[in-house]
Scaffold this motif. Structure first.
Motif, PDB file in Angstrom:
ATOM      1  N   ASP A 148       0.832  -1.216   0.000  1.00  0.00           N
ATOM      2  CA  ASP A 148       0.000   0.000   0.000  1.00  0.00           C
ATOM      3  C   ASP A 148       0.864   1.264   0.000  1.00  0.00           C
ATOM      4  OD1 ASP A 148      -2.344  -1.420   0.001  1.00  0.00           O
ATOM      5  OD2 ASP A 148      -2.642  -1.325   2.171  1.00  0.00           O
ATOM      6  N   GLU A 160       1.035   6.734  -6.810  1.00  0.00           N
ATOM      7  CA  GLU A 160      -0.134   7.587  -7.043  1.00  0.00           C
ATOM      8  C   GLU A 160       0.187   9.052  -6.759  1.00  0.00           C
ATOM      9  OE1 GLU A 160      -3.135   5.941  -4.556  1.00  0.00           O
ATOM     10  OE2 GLU A 160      -3.170   4.015  -5.612  1.00  0.00           O
ATOM     11  N   SER A 161       0.960   9.276  -5.702  1.00  0.00           N
ATOM     12  CA  SER A 161       1.351  10.641  -5.345  1.00  0.00           C
ATOM     13  C   SER A 161       2.191  11.273  -6.450  1.00  0.00           C
ATOM     14  CB  SER A 161       2.138  10.629  -4.030  1.00  0.00           C
ATOM     15  OG  SER A 161       2.676  11.902  -3.750  1.00  0.00           O
ATOM     16  N   LYS A 171      -4.522  15.356   3.467  1.00  0.00           N
ATOM     17  CA  LYS A 171      -5.735  14.661   3.017  1.00  0.00           C
ATOM     18  C   LYS A 171      -6.823  15.655   2.626  1.00  0.00           C
ATOM     19  CE  LYS A 171      -4.771  10.594   5.865  1.00  0.00           C
ATOM     20  NZ  LYS A 171      -5.186   9.772   7.009  1.00  0.00           N
ATOM     21  N   CYS A 189       2.465   1.784  -3.409  1.00  0.00           N
ATOM     22  CA  CYS A 189       1.425   2.196  -4.373  1.00  0.00           C
ATOM     23  C   CYS A 189       1.018   3.650  -4.154  1.00  0.00           C
ATOM     24  CB  CYS A 189       0.200   1.288  -4.254  1.00  0.00           C
ATOM     25  SG  CYS A 189       0.465  -0.377  -4.902  1.00  0.00           S
ATOM     26  N   GLU A 190       0.937   4.053  -2.880  1.00  0.00           N
ATOM     27  CA  GLU A 190       0.605   5.454  -2.568  1.00  0.00           C
ATOM     28  C   GLU A 190       1.685   6.403  -3.108  1.00  0.00           C
ATOM     29  OE1 GLU A 190      -0.040   5.834   1.616  1.00  0.00           O
ATOM     30  OE2 GLU A 190      -1.792   4.500   1.602  1.00  0.00           O
TER      31      GLU A 190
END
Length: 711
Positions: free
Chosen positions: A475, A482-483, A540, A478-479
């Protein structure tokens, strides 16, 4: 480790290059290679004041006004030096290894400042010739000597102070490296948790020190390189945590070991790059040899231009222009020669002028074509990969333990990685500025490195599908992917801004010790900056704000009339909201919470002006069309008022400040949400009105609105 703590004493690493001798000509920094803004802002005004004294006109009759003006400058110099020396002495007391050098430099500076004050004293200036006293008028050489001594000693103090900042960064880096070595060798979870806690504190300290230094650097290229390295370290810290935990849980798993080693290797490279930037050390020279003759110069230039036609590579505009300038410089051997005929000389000069014009035209046309190709391809790729379908499938198949499916989708991820690497490479060619070029290189490197790390993390999860730690590790990687994809959208926008001539100036922040803040910069800045945990929470909130700015930008672009008041307010508010989004990521021009609150206040004011324009627009609509717009206006007004009150409210304490930041971001998001609904509604109503009347609706300016109300 390439650099030891002792290397911080090297002169080339400081904010003022030691290769420059003390300025004898007293030009404003002309003889100095000033590399940091803090040094520049301290030294240049002092040089300017002294130059004013040296360059005063000697007149037979001197008015009281002239004498008093000279005295004021002399006193100002002495007072400034006094304050400066106080800080220097405090720094000396806190750093024993430099105390002797710093103290001597401070004494010299103080003595020189007092000498200048004495030579410019009105009591001495009134009738200096009668009693033989030396003044600025009777012996200017004494002032010049004092000025040279002053600048020399002040420069030395600045160099020493800057050296301390550099040493702090190197020492901090060494602590981080030492703890990293311990983390690599641990064999138990309990030991790892203890050491990682220490590592986290050391990384926070390193981040603060390097962040201050980054803001202080004058060279935008170095600043961009520093930002890229710090971004790697920030993202890799979480990767290091999960990769190490996975390795500890599954010690015999080869893919987990490869994954962990990749993170440690990348962090070490980033740490070394930071030190290279801070100490200004470069392994190799950057400049190419100039061509020895016009023939070789033209031959090389021709090859470069033909390379454009064949799409072999794309040299920068500056590169081509420099090559042509070198060729034209060599033609001066002909035009300056006494044996060259007038006709030949005129012909050479005419061809030189023509070649410059044609190169400008060639580069302009070529850049437009390349920019369009690169940015269009990037926009399509980013849109295509926005759903992160490959990553989602890898997570699902990994948890299922489906090795065959994981192998299939890791191949797809590898293909995606190659596409994104190529995209970054093409964007680099059209980036327009060196800092953006460096950001493209950083992005390319991130995709190239993170891709294989995701694959090894996915393989580990597939081998151990019930492992929560392996899942968490995948995770995290993957983050990061994506970032980086999200960052590419920002980068693409910035490249387009540069190409179209829209790029703002950056604000100045300093890292040198200042009065009352010597060796305490970290503590002084903490109250107005978010810490790592707060930054993560606020980030966030920023994601939604970022999506809204993109949505509003796309909606304003649809309007035929870009000068329309509603469009202009929408674009302005989107730009401000975008700055606030960057703040949530710890980037952009808003560096402190106070910057954010000020931006929020201006944003609320702009939104209030938009409300006035919308009311004026509604007055021109048919009765049936008004209610929907008035409903949106009524929703917008109270939120604007709340945001303005929140931004202006004074708060104290860390927790209260964070709550205020959170409120400002949330209320800005609400305003942007309403704006995203207002814009298409106004666009629809405007087109309907145009179709009915056959002429466009006019939007009165703010002053006109007020005058209409008065009527």
């Amino acid at each position: 480790m390439a650099t030891s703590p002792g290397s911080s004493s090297g002169s080339s690493s400081s904010g003022v290059s030691s290769s420059a001798s003390p300025p004898g000509a007293l030009g404003a920094g002309a003889a100095l290679d000033i590399r940091t803004r803090s040094v520049e802002q301290t030294l240049v005004p002092l040089v300017s004041q002294i130059t004013t004294l040296i360059n005063h006109k000697d007149k037979p009759k001197r008015s009281d006004k002239t004498l008093q003006a000279i005295q004021r400058v002399g006193q100002a110099v002495n007072l400034a030096v006094g304050r400066f020396v106080t800080v220097g002495e405090a720094i000396a007391n806190e750093n024993r290894e430099l105390k002797e050098e710093m103290s001597i430099a401070c004494i010299e500076a103080k003595r020189a400042g007092e000498t200048i004050a004495h030579l410019t004293d009105v009591a001495n200036l009134d009738h200096p010739e009668s009693d033989g006293r030396i003044t600025i008028f009777t012996d200017k050489t004494q002032v010049v000597k004092a000025a040279r001594l002053l600048l020399s000693s002040v420069t030395k103090v600045l160099v020493l102070a800057d050296r301390i900042v550099i040493k702090q960064i190197i020492t901090s880096r060494n602590k981080v490296l030492a703890t990293m070595e311990q983390l690599e060798k641990v064999s138990s979870f309990q030991e790892f948790v203890q050491i990682f806690s220490q590592f986290g504190n050391e990384m926070v300290e390193f981040a603060h020190l390097t962040g201050d230094r980054q803001n202080d650097l004058k060279d935008e290229k170095k600043k961009a390189r520093m930002a890229a390295s710090r971004a790697v370290l920030e993202k890799c810290t979480m990767m290091l945590l999960t990769a190490s935990k996975t390795c500890l849980r599954h010690p015999d798993c080869e893919s987990a070991r490869v994954n962990k080693e990749g993170v440690f290797h990348r962090m070490r490279l980033a740490l070394e790059q930071v030190i290279e930037i801070v100490t200004d050390s470069r392994p190799n020279g950057e400049n190419d040899m100039a061509p020895l003759s016009i023939y070789t110069g033209i031959k090389e230039f021709k090859n470069k231009v033909e390379g454009l036609r064949e799409n072999l590579y794309f040299p920068s505009k500056e590169n081509l222009s420099t090559m042509l300038e070198l060729i034209l410089e060599h033609t001066e051997d002909f035009t300056d020669s006494a044996y060259t005929s007038h006709e030949h000389r005129e012909r050479i000069l005419e061809l030189s002028k023509q070649s410059k014009m044609e190169l400008e035209h060639l580069v302009s046309v070529w850049m437009q074509a390349l920019h369009s190709a690169a940015t269009s391809m990037a926009a399509e790729l980013l849109k295509y990969h926005a759903d992160h379908m490959v990553l989602k499938t890898l997570k699902i198949t990994g948890v299922e333990g489906n090795l065959e499916a994981v192998a299939e989708y890791t191949c797809k991820l590898s293909e995606q990685k190659e596409q994104l690497v190529e995209m970054c490479r093409l964007l680099r060619h059209v980036s327009g500025t060196e800092p953006l070029e460096i950001t493209c290189i950083h992005a390319e490197d991130t995709f190239r490195v993170t891709g294989p790390q995701i694959i090894s993390a996915a393989e580990t999860l597939a081998l151990h599908p019930s492992s929560k730690i392996a899942k968490e590790n995948l995770d995290v990687f993957c983050e990061a992917w994506e970032s980086q994809l999200s960052d590419m959208s920002i980068l693409l926008r910035e490249i387009n801004d540069v190409f179209e001539g829209r790029r703002g100036e950056k604000r100045v922040y300093l890292s040198l010790p200042r009065p009352g803040k010597h060796n305490a910069n970290l503590k002084a800045l903490k109250p107005v900056k978010l810490d790592a945990e707060e930054q993560a929470k606020i980030a966030k909130l920023g994601v939604e704000l970022h999506l809204l700015t993109s949505d509003i930008d796309s909606k304003t672009e649809k309007w035929e009339d870009q000068e329309n008041e509603i469009v202009r307010y929408g674009q302005s508010m989107s730009s401000m909201a975008y700055s606030m989004y960057l703040f949530t990521r710890g980037e952009g021009l808003l560096k402190t919470t106070q910057d954010l609150f000020h931006q929020a206040e201006i944003f609320a004011t702009e939104a209030t002006k938009l409300v006035s324009t919308l009311h004026a627009f509604s007055n021109q609509l048919e009765d049936d069309d008004k209610p929907l717009l008035l409903l949106e206006i009524d929703r917008l007004i109270p939120v604007c008022q709340q945001l303005q009150i929140t931004a202006k409210t004074t708060v104290q304490g860390k927790n209260a400040t964070f709550i205020k930041v959170d409120a400002c971001i949330q209320k800005t998001t609400v305003v942007m949400t309403i704006l995203s609904q207002i814009l298409p509604l106004c666009y629809k109503l405007l087109r309907k009105q145009k179709a009915g009347n056959g002429y466009p609706i006019s939007f009165p300016m703010e002053g006109e609105q007020n005058s209409n109300k008065n009527k």
